[in-house]
Design a protein around this motif. Sequence first.
Motif, short mmCIF file in Angstrom:
data_model
loop_
_atom_site.label_atom_id
_atom_site.label_comp_id
_atom_site.label_asym_id
_atom_site.label_seq_id
_atom_site.Cartn_x
_atom_site.Cartn_y
_atom_site.Cartn_z
N GLU A 42 14.56 -2.55 14.30
CA GLU A 42 13.24 -3.04 13.91
C GLU A 42 12.38 -1.91 13.36
N SER B 148 9.15 -5.62 7.27
CA SER B 148 9.54 -7.02 7.14
C SER B 148 9.59 -7.76 8.48
N ILE C 253 19.00 -8.50 12.19
CA ILE C 253 17.90 -7.86 11.49
C ILE C 253 18.40 -7.35 10.15
N ALA C 254 17.77 -7.80 9.09
CA ALA C 254 18.14 -7.40 7.72
C ALA C 254 19.62 -7.64 7.45
N ASN D 122 13.04 -1.49 9.79
CA ASN D 122 12.61 -2.61 8.94
C ASN D 122 11.22 -3.08 9.33
#
Length: 526
Positions: free
Chosen positions: A261, A267, A246-247, A264
């Motif tokens: 999550e 996104s 993630i990211a 972020n």
Amino acid sequence: MKEKFMRSASTFSKAIIQPVMFMAVTGIILSVCAILKLDMMPTVSKEIGNFVFNIMSNGMIGQLSAIFCVGIAAALAKPKYKTDAAILGTITYLVFLYANNAWLTVTDRLAVAGEQGLYGTGQGTVFGIQVTDMGVFLGILLGVFVGVMVNKFGEIKLHKYLSPYSGTKSAYILIVFATILFAIGITYFWPAVNSVVETVVKATTTAGSVGFFFYGFLNRLLLPLGLHHFLWMPIFYTPLGGTAEIAGQVYNGAFNIWLAELGNAGSITTMHPSIGYLANFGSISLPIGIAFALWKTARPENRKKVAAILIPTVTTAFLAGVTEPLEFLFLFLSPILWLAHAIVYGVSMLITNLVGINIQFDTGINMIINSFAFPARLGHQYLIPIVFILTAVMEYLVFKLLIVKLDIPTLGREKKESSIDNLVIDETMDADDSIDNDSEFEPQIKNIVAGLGGAENIDNIINCYTRLRIDVKDTSKVNMKILKEKVQASGIVDKGKHIQIIIGVGVEEEREKVEAYMAHEKSLKA
């Protein structure tokens, strides 16, 4: 052999829960930050949310392995060694990192970062040091190792000229060299372990919704033994609960993935399937179904007293996620009811996963907060009220049917009301069970200590979310009559030299009072 294993398992469970207890608080803070960061929020709100979120995410979640190491080491250590164990836990963790990195460097096996960093190489960066990637397992293993070594070698006595190096200092010498050897060996051993973990994860994830049923079923089934921590903890914080990038960063464990999550949310296009482990109606709707069934099947003349007992337990479950005070009302009374509860618990997680509810909640508070953290198209929060009612009704019908058909003597169904009255502490004592009348301490506290055989018979005491976990020296001195009849508790678990007293919310304050009373008793004898 069995008793030794159970005691070791219980000891580990109560140690592992200490650092985890702070994770729930971290989750709430990060959830609020995630809401502050939503696109609809003002710029100032987004900046504050992002600022706090990054601090907590990097400082707590990113260093979870080190926190587990220090926390477990201190929790496992005997009371007089706890400070030294925490210090040695920190030292051991750092020694491992530098030793592991040094050996990888010497043997020319440091992985080269690619486009995705070190992801997929079996190595990672901890505190800026490239090491074999063991995740939270490293902290758990080292924490247990330090705790055991301190307890075992903390009593070492040396010649008076060497006395500054005795005790835990001698244990430190042994720990350092053992850690260096472990750090070297793990560079060869862990890749094989990692392959096994990946195989298990693959098997679990391909099981689909059935896997969520068995997770929920076993989660409740293991509760009486206090071993349910062995099930949910690895799923929450290790690769056994899934791995996600993630990211640009890799996160292991369902809870860690959820928090990533959250940070972020703007996104994220799909929720990771591991979030299904965190969507849990077990402390929200199921207690309501159970309580209503117990109330409905009670004798009419007892229902008022039954309600007075049940309402606080349901409130505690909904607000704090603590279900044991309610569950222990029927756990030991009827194994059939407990098995049925475990099945319904598993079915509720199966249904939640099938309909696609993908937000984290295990209390009513974080269910409400987290419902605002993600768009409904991702978390399917609009289905929560439907599943809430469905699971509550299902639990109610199952319990009512079994109680009536099998004539189970649950709360308030006895002709005599003594069973209800016994749930409230009887502060009068028989002559042979009498305790001192020191008014400084509550009867509840004195009854606990007396029932455990006195302050001198208590070897160690600690608490988890809801239980006092006590190790006693001599089982023959334990008075179960006092514990079961004179102590206000939801249940007593007798495992020989390990006794568990289910208190519920406020258990930490209860432990502190017991420790104060023990110190008082010992000082009087001294």
